[in-house]
Design an enzyme around this catalytic site. Structure first.
Site, PDB file in Angstrom:
ATOM      1  N   THR A  11      34.751  33.597  34.777  1.00 20.23           N
ATOM      2  CA  THR A  11      34.770  33.796  33.439  1.00 20.23           C
ATOM      3  C   THR A  11      36.020  34.618  33.653  1.00 20.23           C
ATOM      4  O   THR A  11      36.370  35.236  32.171  1.00 20.23           O
ATOM      5  CB  THR A  11      33.593  33.843  32.605  1.00 20.23           C
ATOM      6  OG1 THR A  11      32.785  34.579  33.820  1.00 20.23           O
ATOM      7  CG2 THR A  11      32.439  31.844  32.867  1.00 20.23           C
ATOM      8  N   GLY A  12      36.090  35.749  34.549  1.00 19.05           N
ATOM      9  CA  GLY A  12      37.071  37.074  35.035  1.00 19.05           C
ATOM     10  C   GLY A  12      37.908  36.588  34.436  1.00 19.05           C
ATOM     11  O   GLY A  12      38.448  35.334  35.109  1.00 19.05           O
ATOM     12  N   VAL A  14      40.434  37.512  37.013  1.00 19.80           N
ATOM     13  CA  VAL A  14      40.761  37.279  38.435  1.00 19.80           C
ATOM     14  C   VAL A  14      40.254  35.512  38.480  1.00 19.80           C
ATOM     15  O   VAL A  14      41.218  34.378  38.860  1.00 19.80           O
ATOM     16  CB  VAL A  14      40.316  37.752  38.969  1.00 19.80           C
ATOM     17  CG1 VAL A  14      41.412  36.908  40.629  1.00 19.80           C
ATOM     18  CG2 VAL A  14      40.942  39.246  39.151  1.00 19.80           C
ATOM     19  N   ARG A  39      24.717  34.702  32.691  1.00 25.43           N
ATOM     20  CA  ARG A  39      25.070  35.082  31.006  1.00 25.43           C
ATOM     21  C   ARG A  39      25.730  34.143  31.011  1.00 25.43           C
ATOM     22  O   ARG A  39      26.096  34.773  30.289  1.00 25.43           O
ATOM     23  CB  ARG A  39      25.236  36.694  31.393  1.00 25.43           C
ATOM     24  CG  ARG A  39      26.441  37.578  32.045  1.00 25.43           C
ATOM     25  CD  ARG A  39      26.571  38.629  31.843  1.00 25.43           C
ATOM     26  NE  ARG A  39      27.707  39.485  32.261  1.00 25.43           N
ATOM     27  CZ  ARG A  39      27.309  40.341  33.766  1.00 25.43           C
ATOM     28  NH1 ARG A  39      26.347  40.558  34.474  1.00 25.43           N
ATOM     29  NH2 ARG A  39      28.573  40.050  34.243  1.00 25.43           N
ATOM     30  N   ARG A 101      37.343  43.138  53.697  1.00 22.97           N
ATOM     31  CA  ARG A 101      38.352  43.297  54.032  1.00 22.97           C
ATOM     32  C   ARG A 101      38.521  44.506  55.784  1.00 22.97           C
ATOM     33  O   ARG A 101      39.364  43.910  55.880  1.00 22.97           O
ATOM     34  CB  ARG A 101      38.941  44.434  53.321  1.00 22.97           C
ATOM     35  CG  ARG A 101      39.838  43.634  51.729  1.00 22.97           C
ATOM     36  CD  ARG A 101      39.964  44.168  51.002  1.00 22.97           C
ATOM     37  NE  ARG A 101      40.047  43.866  49.472  1.00 22.97           N
ATOM     38  CZ  ARG A 101      40.178  44.511  48.091  1.00 22.97           C
ATOM     39  NH1 ARG A 101      40.438  45.640  47.701  1.00 22.97           N
ATOM     40  NH2 ARG A 101      40.022  43.422  47.357  1.00 22.97           N
ATOM     41  N   CYS A 132      44.756  44.606  45.312  1.00 25.73           N
ATOM     42  CA  CYS A 132      45.906  43.818  44.450  1.00 25.73           C
ATOM     43  C   CYS A 132      47.779  45.160  44.869  1.00 25.73           C
ATOM     44  O   CYS A 132      48.450  44.236  45.211  1.00 25.73           O
ATOM     45  CB  CYS A 132      45.981  44.524  43.257  1.00 25.73           C
ATOM     46  SG  CYS A 132      44.997  45.483  42.486  1.00 25.73           S
ATOM     47  N   GLN A 159      49.470  51.072  38.447  1.00 25.06           N
ATOM     48  CA  GLN A 159      48.900  50.554  38.162  1.00 25.06           C
ATOM     49  C   GLN A 159      48.513  50.202  36.489  1.00 25.06           C
ATOM     50  O   GLN A 159      47.866  50.771  35.844  1.00 25.06           O
ATOM     51  CB  GLN A 159      47.734  50.388  38.928  1.00 25.06           C
ATOM     52  CG  GLN A 159      47.811  50.475  40.985  1.00 25.06           C
ATOM     53  CD  GLN A 159      46.245  50.929  42.069  1.00 25.06           C
ATOM     54  OE1 GLN A 159      47.369  51.702  42.612  1.00 25.06           O
ATOM     55  NE2 GLN A 159      45.704  50.239  41.622  1.00 25.06           N
ATOM     56  N   SER A 162      44.678  45.727  34.060  1.00 23.18           N
ATOM     57  CA  SER A 162      44.061  44.860  34.224  1.00 23.18           C
ATOM     58  C   SER A 162      43.664  45.101  35.496  1.00 23.18           C
ATOM     59  O   SER A 162      42.630  43.931  35.768  1.00 23.18           O
ATOM     60  CB  SER A 162      45.297  43.391  34.104  1.00 23.18           C
ATOM     61  OG  SER A 162      46.605  44.120  34.984  1.00 23.18           O
ATOM     62  N   HIS A 244      51.393  45.707  38.581  1.00 25.31           N
ATOM     63  CA  HIS A 244      51.314  46.842  38.658  1.00 25.31           C
ATOM     64  C   HIS A 244      52.487  47.013  39.717  1.00 25.31           C
ATOM     65  O   HIS A 244      53.511  46.062  39.884  1.00 25.31           O
ATOM     66  CB  HIS A 244      50.116  47.021  40.309  1.00 25.31           C
ATOM     67  CG  HIS A 244      49.105  47.029  39.879  1.00 25.31           C
ATOM     68  ND1 HIS A 244      48.544  46.817  38.668  1.00 25.31           N
ATOM     69  CD2 HIS A 244      48.131  46.960  40.673  1.00 25.31           C
ATOM     70  CE1 HIS A 244      46.854  46.950  39.103  1.00 25.31           C
ATOM     71  NE2 HIS A 244      46.973  46.850  39.903  1.00 25.31           N
ATOM     72  N   ASN A 317      49.397  41.942  39.278  1.00 25.21           N
ATOM     73  CA  ASN A 317      48.661  41.699  39.687  1.00 25.21           C
ATOM     74  C   ASN A 317      47.204  40.987  39.791  1.00 25.21           C
ATOM     75  O   ASN A 317      46.195  41.113  40.751  1.00 25.21           O
ATOM     76  CB  ASN A 317      47.769  43.349  39.415  1.00 25.21           C
ATOM     77  CG  ASN A 317      47.568  42.807  38.140  1.00 25.21           C
ATOM     78  OD1 ASN A 317      48.180  43.365  37.293  1.00 25.21           O
ATOM     79  ND2 ASN A 317      46.271  43.738  38.195  1.00 25.21           N
TER      80      ASN A 317
END
Length: 341
Positions: A11-12, A14, A39, A101, A132, A159, A162, A244, A317
């Site tokens: 739902t975000g 990304v 939620r 990472r 990003c 940047q 978003s 970006h 990005n």
């Protein structure tokens, strides 16, 4: 036979973009699941522009057994809990957070740059997606590094909001609207007013005065491209909704002209060279938004150092910096290892 794919954090910003790109690129899917926090459970998200609506499932109760790939866009805290669970249940995790990472047992992948590194994914069944701002930078640097060997990079980023999620985009919108009607521009998500302003601060400050965002660019570039490259970054938040931009100064071991660099970049995967020395002969975030390429402009020789170049690069990005790169990793994983579809 295609893949069974889970999008976690669907739902975000990304997560939605991941669903769009899976559909847009016709990733070979037999089944797709949208998963998010409690939620968001029961809400619906569209699978690309197909008209197919997916009911969001609760991450707390989701069983990853039998699913092939999970694209995580949920942030470090939920990822810490659920990525190892998914991986242990046989589902390969491609994680967009910063959590894994720098883990030596987790490959950090940009497919145009270091595709062979994906062969190490089975150690933890997890693959990391870079920051990003790092992703577009290494796509730009890779072909130039191959040609003339990079010694040092100085980069300043510009940047978009978003990168801070929906809250960042909402804050820019609300502050901009408020300023026009004489209201106060209160900073909530950002440390200072972002509307009609720039903020030289992304993520937390470290003891050496750099921010964590700047540190990420350094260590991720070394891991993905070459540990010998020296890099310093200044990361700045700007009042742009999507896209970006980076001003990049590069010092090479070997001689390379601006014309040679342009010819190399013109043919490089993932890059679109738009470099005319005239009004408007370059790309800005507005043009890059919604596109998959990393755009490079303003390639020129730097006369202040031996074998130096300066250039400008811009990318969406939410796409190459996050969702697109994750889907490209899934495609690479499929071609080299899973071999379905």
């Amino acid at each position: 036979m295609g893949y069974r794919v889970v999008v976690v954090g669907a739902t975000g910003n990304v997560g939605r973009e991941m669903l769009n790109i899976l559909s847009e690129r016709e990733f070979p899917i037999d089944e797709v699941a949208a998963v998010a926090s409690s939620r968001s459970t029961g809400t619906e998200v569209e699978f690309g522009e197909t008209g197919k609506m997916l009911k969001v499932k609760n991450i707390e109760h989701f069983d990853f057994t039998g699913w092939d790939i999970a694209l995580f866009a949920a942030g470090s805290e939920p990822t810490k809990i659920y990525a190892p669970k998914a991986a242990s249940q046989g589902c390969v995790v491609i994680d967009n957070s910063s959590l894994y990472r720098m883990d030596p047992d987790v490959p950090l992948i940009v497919p145009e740059v270091n595709p062979d590194a994906i062969d190490g994914y089975a150690k933890k069944n997890i693959i990391a997606n870079p920051n990003c701002s790092t992703a577009q930078l290494v796509v730009t640097l890779k072909p130039l590094h191959d040609a003339a060997k990079i010694k040092r990079v100085v980069v300043a980023t510009y940047q978009s909001v978003s990168g801070a999620g929906k809250e960042g985009m909402d804050e820019l919108f609300e502050q901009s609207r408020g300023i026009f009607v004489g209201d106060q521009a209160d900073a909530k998500k950002f440390t200072k007013q972002i509307a009609f302003n720039v903020i030289p601060h992304i993520d937390v400050f470290l003891d050496d005065g750099f921010t964590k965002e700047e540190w990420k660019m350094v260590v991720e570039t070394k891991k993905i491209l070459d540990p010998k490259i020296k890099l310093t970054a200044t990361c700045v938040r700007v009042p742009v909704f999507v896209g970006h931009s980076e001003a990049v100064n590069i010092e090479f071991e070997n001689e390379i002209s601006a014309e040679e660099a342009q010819n190399i970049l013109r043919e490089a995967p993932g890059i679109m060279l738009v470099d005319k020395r005239e009004d408007g002969g370059y790309v800005t975030p507005v043009e890059a938004a919604g596109d998959s390429a990393t755009y490079v402009s303003r390639v020129r020789e730097d006369p202040t150092v031996e074998n130096g170049l300066a250039l400008w690069c811009v990318s969406d990005n939410l796409r190459k910096g996050a969702a697109l790169n994750a889907v490209q990793i899934a495609e690479l994983l499929g071609r080299r290892h899973l071999k379905k579809g």
